[in-house]
Enzyme design. Sequence first.
Site, PDB file in Angstrom:
ATOM      1  N   GLY A  92       0.388  -1.428   6.723  1.00 53.51           N
ATOM      2  CA  GLY A  92       0.032  -0.964   8.257  1.00 53.51           C
ATOM      3  C   GLY A  92      -0.910  -2.526   8.602  1.00 53.51           C
ATOM      4  O   GLY A  92      -0.837  -3.313   7.568  1.00 53.51           O
ATOM      5  N   ASP A  93      -1.622  -2.094   9.477  1.00 53.37           N
ATOM      6  CA  ASP A  93      -2.542  -3.401   9.612  1.00 53.37           C
ATOM      7  C   ASP A  93      -3.972  -3.591   9.064  1.00 53.37           C
ATOM      8  O   ASP A  93      -4.670  -4.640   8.927  1.00 53.37           O
ATOM      9  CB  ASP A  93      -3.166  -3.790  11.066  1.00 53.37           C
ATOM     10  CG  ASP A  93      -1.674  -3.547  12.867  1.00 53.37           C
ATOM     11  OD1 ASP A  93      -1.280  -4.614  12.034  1.00 53.37           O
ATOM     12  OD2 ASP A  93      -1.861  -2.575  13.445  1.00 53.37           O
ATOM     13  N   ARG A 108       1.006   8.408  15.489  1.00 56.02           N
ATOM     14  CA  ARG A 108       0.421   9.265  15.288  1.00 56.02           C
ATOM     15  C   ARG A 108      -0.794   8.768  16.415  1.00 56.02           C
ATOM     16  O   ARG A 108      -1.731   9.751  16.979  1.00 56.02           O
ATOM     17  CB  ARG A 108      -0.485   9.361  13.712  1.00 56.02           C
ATOM     18  CG  ARG A 108      -0.660   7.467  13.910  1.00 56.02           C
ATOM     19  CD  ARG A 108      -1.709   6.995  12.568  1.00 56.02           C
ATOM     20  NE  ARG A 108      -3.090   6.676  12.944  1.00 56.02           N
ATOM     21  CZ  ARG A 108      -3.400   5.741  12.024  1.00 56.02           C
ATOM     22  NH1 ARG A 108      -2.995   5.408  10.621  1.00 56.02           N
ATOM     23  NH2 ARG A 108      -4.940   5.087  12.384  1.00 56.02           N
ATOM     24  N   ASN A 129      -9.185  -1.373  -0.519  1.00 56.67           N
ATOM     25  CA  ASN A 129     -10.055  -2.819  -0.984  1.00 56.67           C
ATOM     26  C   ASN A 129      -9.609  -2.852  -2.245  1.00 56.67           C
ATOM     27  O   ASN A 129      -9.934  -4.643  -3.040  1.00 56.67           O
ATOM     28  CB  ASN A 129     -11.782  -2.785  -1.018  1.00 56.67           C
ATOM     29  CG  ASN A 129     -12.605  -2.362   0.653  1.00 56.67           C
ATOM     30  OD1 ASN A 129     -11.379  -3.059   1.253  1.00 56.67           O
ATOM     31  ND2 ASN A 129     -13.268  -1.465   0.867  1.00 56.67           N
ATOM     32  N   ARG A 149      -6.077   1.300  -5.041  1.00 53.69           N
ATOM     33  CA  ARG A 149      -7.441   2.257  -3.855  1.00 53.69           C
ATOM     34  C   ARG A 149      -7.431   1.449  -2.215  1.00 53.69           C
ATOM     35  O   ARG A 149      -7.145  -0.058  -2.523  1.00 53.69           O
ATOM     36  CB  ARG A 149      -8.301   2.133  -4.601  1.00 53.69           C
ATOM     37  CG  ARG A 149      -9.083   0.923  -5.518  1.00 53.69           C
ATOM     38  CD  ARG A 149     -10.211   0.999  -6.514  1.00 53.69           C
ATOM     39  NE  ARG A 149      -8.976   0.324  -7.497  1.00 53.69           N
ATOM     40  CZ  ARG A 149      -9.638  -1.265  -7.400  1.00 53.69           C
ATOM     41  NH1 ARG A 149     -10.737  -1.886  -6.005  1.00 53.69           N
ATOM     42  NH2 ARG A 149      -9.868  -2.416  -7.960  1.00 53.69           N
ATOM     43  N   ASN A 207       0.661  -1.046   0.078  1.00 52.03           N
ATOM     44  CA  ASN A 207       0.185  -0.265  -0.551  1.00 52.03           C
ATOM     45  C   ASN A 207       1.236   1.084  -0.320  1.00 52.03           C
ATOM     46  O   ASN A 207       1.534   1.648   0.675  1.00 52.03           O
ATOM     47  CB  ASN A 207      -0.960   0.059   1.543  1.00 52.03           C
ATOM     48  CG  ASN A 207      -1.371   1.604   1.582  1.00 52.03           C
ATOM     49  OD1 ASN A 207      -1.250   2.065   0.204  1.00 52.03           O
ATOM     50  ND2 ASN A 207      -2.569   1.745   2.680  1.00 52.03           N
ATOM     51  N   PRO A 208       1.113   1.636  -1.137  1.00 48.05           N
ATOM     52  CA  PRO A 208       1.609   3.432  -1.386  1.00 48.05           C
ATOM     53  C   PRO A 208       1.069   3.883  -0.475  1.00 48.05           C
ATOM     54  O   PRO A 208       2.122   4.839  -0.458  1.00 48.05           O
ATOM     55  CB  PRO A 208       1.821   3.666  -2.646  1.00 48.05           C
ATOM     56  CG  PRO A 208       0.180   3.145  -3.182  1.00 48.05           C
ATOM     57  CD  PRO A 208       0.103   1.824  -2.083  1.00 48.05           C
ATOM     58  N   GLY A 221       0.268   1.833  11.980  1.00 42.29           N
ATOM     59  CA  GLY A 221      -0.066   0.940  12.819  1.00 42.29           C
ATOM     60  C   GLY A 221       0.044  -0.275  12.401  1.00 42.29           C
ATOM     61  O   GLY A 221      -0.108  -0.820  12.114  1.00 42.29           O
TER      62      GLY A 221
HETATM   63  P1  ADP Z   1      -1.567   3.001   8.133  1.00 40.79           P
HETATM   64  O1  ADP Z   1      -1.233   1.631   9.165  1.00 40.79           O
HETATM   65  O2  ADP Z   1      -0.317   3.710   7.566  1.00 40.79           O
HETATM   66  O3  ADP Z   1      -2.585   3.342   8.024  1.00 40.79           O
HETATM   67  P2  ADP Z   1      -2.476  -0.166   6.323  1.00 40.79           P
HETATM   68  O4  ADP Z   1      -1.930  -0.634   6.157  1.00 40.79           O
HETATM   69  O5  ADP Z   1      -3.996   0.392   8.065  1.00 40.79           O
HETATM   70  O6  ADP Z   1      -1.862   1.563   6.783  1.00 40.79           O
HETATM   71  O7  ADP Z   1      -3.615   0.907   5.282  1.00 40.79           O
HETATM   72  C1  ADP Z   1      -4.120   2.388   5.476  1.00 40.79           C
HETATM   73  C2  ADP Z   1      -5.662   2.111   4.745  1.00 40.79           C
HETATM   74  O8  ADP Z   1      -5.128   2.263   3.522  1.00 40.79           O
HETATM   75  C3  ADP Z   1      -6.349   1.149   5.160  1.00 40.79           C
HETATM   76  O9  ADP Z   1      -8.490   0.979   5.440  1.00 40.79           O
HETATM   77  C4  ADP Z   1      -5.912   0.409   3.572  1.00 40.79           C
HETATM   78  O10 ADP Z   1      -7.648  -0.584   3.227  1.00 40.79           O
HETATM   79  C5  ADP Z   1      -6.689   1.186   2.664  1.00 40.79           C
HETATM   80  N1  ADP Z   1      -5.307   1.237   1.393  1.00 40.79           N
HETATM   81  C6  ADP Z   1      -4.943   0.032   1.074  1.00 40.79           C
HETATM   82  N2  ADP Z   1      -4.629   0.027  -0.199  1.00 40.79           N
HETATM   83  C7  ADP Z   1      -4.909   1.839  -0.390  1.00 40.79           C
HETATM   84  C8  ADP Z   1      -4.638   2.141  -1.625  1.00 40.79           C
HETATM   85  N3  ADP Z   1      -3.513   2.309  -2.897  1.00 40.79           N
HETATM   86  N4  ADP Z   1      -4.628   3.827  -1.238  1.00 40.79           N
HETATM   87  C9  ADP Z   1      -5.752   4.625   0.116  1.00 40.79           C
HETATM   88  N5  ADP Z   1      -5.812   3.524   0.379  1.00 40.79           N
HETATM   89  C10 ADP Z   1      -5.413   2.380   0.528  1.00 40.79           C
HETATM   90 MG    MG Z   2      -4.524   1.063   9.595  1.00 37.35          MG
END
Ligand code: ADP
Ligand code: MG
Length: 526
Positions: A198-199, A309, A176, A174, A140-141, A231
Site C-alpha cells: 500500500g502507500d 476497510r 522500516n 518488518r 510487503n507480504p 490503502g
Molecule cells: P496497507 O495499505 O495494507 O496498509 P502498507 O504498504 O501501507 O499496506 O503497509 C502497512 C504497514 O506495514 C506500513 O507501516 C509498512 O511500513 C509496514 N511494513 C512493511 N513491510 C512490513 C513487513 N514485512 N511486516 C510488517 N509490516 C511491514
Molecule cells: Mg497503509
Amino acid sequence: MHGEFTGKGVRYAVSLSERELTVRRLCASGKPAAVFSLADCLGSRAHPGEEEEEGASTSASFSAYFYPFRRRRWAGAGAARHRVEQRFRVSSSGDPRADLEEARRWARAIREGSLRNRVPRTGAVCAEVQRPCRVLLLLNPQSGRGQARTLFASHIERMLQEASIPYTLTITERQNHARELVREADLSQWDALAIMSGDGLLFEVVNGLMERDDWEEAIKTPLGVLPGGSGNAVAASIHHYCGLQPVSGEELLVSCGFMLCKGLVSRLDLTSVCMASSQRLFSFLSLAWGFVADVDIESEKYRHVGAARFTLGTLVRLASLRVYQGKLSYLPAEESGSPPSPEYSTDSLTDVSQPISSSSDYSDDSPCQNHPLHNSCNSNNALKPKRTNPSVLGPPDSLLMPLDQPVPAHWTVVKNEDFVLVLAVYQSHLAEDLIAAPASRLEDGVIHLIYVTAGISRAALLRLFLAMEKGTHLSTNCPHVVYVKARALRLEPYSPKGTITVDGELVEYGPVQAQIHRSLARLIAG
Ligand code: ADP
Ligand code: MG
C-alpha cells in the site's frame, strides 16, 4: 512488415505498421482483421522450435503481449486492461535456423514499435526509464489482506518477463526494512525502485531516499507503485491522472503493472512535514488530523476486508463523531504566486514530450520576492528561506517559520477552532475509491486543503464521504466543508493526545507544519 504465419492451426496474414499489429485470417471466414495498438503492447519474444518425439520438431515462433482495454460485461461498468497474447509459428523457409531468425526479427520490430508508442497520458511525463530497466522491487507480504506475494506471482511476474525487465524481488521482513535498504543501497545498480504494497511502503522508500547524504540525486530515482495493500491511494491516483475509468483490486494492479513496464517518468511533488521535535518527514499523499486520521489508524484492524476497510472505519467513526480543537493556518496558493521551486527542480532527465516545458523552466519566485508584504525581504533576515533544523537533510522549507514563532502575517488563520477533520492531500485519491481532491495532479505544487468544521450533522458527513467516492463532495455546498489550495500550512492541536497521520502512517502528535516542494521526486506514471 508483412508475413504469413500459423497460429493455433490457422493461417494468418500479419502486418506491422508504425502503430499497429494487424492480424487477418487467410481462409475466407468473413471475420474482420484484429488490430492491436502498439501503445497497448508490453513486449514481444521469439521462441525456438521444440524437439518432439521421433526426431520431429515444431517450428520457431514469436509472441506479442498486449493489454488493451476491454469493456466489462455488465452495463455501465467501464473498461479495464486485460491480457491478450498473440503467438505465431514461423515455418516459411524449411530451415529451422532461418525460421528462428525470422521470429526474432518480428519480435524485435514489435518490441521497438511498442517502445516508440508509449503514449504520455498524464501530461506531465518528463523522461523514460533507462533500457533495459533494472528494477528493485520491494514487496510487503503483510500489506492488504496478506496476498501481495500471490498477486505478484499471478500478474506482475509475467508482465515483467513479457516486457523484458530484469528485476530483483525483495520481500520486506518488518516495518522500516525497506526504508533501511533504500537508505543504504547502491543506487547506481537500479534504474527504478518499485513497491508492491500500500502507500505505507512507498512512504518508507521516499523517506529512506531523503535520509541519504546524496538525497538530491537519490530522490530522482524513478519510483513505481504496484497496489498490493489496503490503502492504494497513489496507485488509484496515477490511474486517474491517465484519464482512465476507475478500476480497483486486480484490475488496478494490472493497470499499474502496465505503467511500470512502460516506464514513463513524471515529476512528483513532495511535502515536507515538520514536527515539534524537529523531526522532518517527506510525504507524497496526505496529512490528516481528526476524523480521517482516526479512521486511518482505527481501520488497521479491518485490513482483512482490503480496500473496504476505510468505508467500514468511516461508519464506525461516524457513530462516535467528535470535535477536535486546534488552530489551522495556511499560505493560500494564490497569495504565493508560483510554487517555490529552488535549484533542485532542474535535472538532467531527457525530455520526451512538450508538456513538461511549461513547468520545467521554473524561476525562483518564492513569496519572499513576490509578495507585497515582502518587498523589504532582503533586509529582513527572519523571512529569508532557512532550515528550521539545519541537521535535517533535504531542501530548505523557505515558506515556514520555526514552530515556536507565529506564522507569517500574510498567511490565513482559520477563525473557527472546532474541527471535525483537517485533511491536506496532494494526490487525487485518498484510497482506491475515495477521490478527495479530483483536481490534484502529480506536480501541481498545490496542497489541496479540506477541512470540516464542527456542527456538521452525521448525515451530512456521511453524504460527504459518499460523494467523495465520485469526487463530487466539494460541490455539495455544505457550509461546514471548506476547500482551499495552499502551499504551506500549520496545525496546532489543543488536546494533549490525539492522532495525526502522514500518508496514512501514524506520526508524532502535536503541532505540525508542512510545505510543498514541487517536482522533488520521480514517479513512473504515464
Ligand atoms: P496497507 O495499505 O495494507 O496498509 P502498507 O504498504 O501501507 O499496506 O503497509 C502497512 C504497514 O506495514 C506500513 O507501516 C509498512 O511500513 C509496514 N511494513 C512493511 N513491510 C512490513 C513487513 N514485512 N511486516 C510488517 N509490516 C511491514
Ligand atoms: Mg497503509
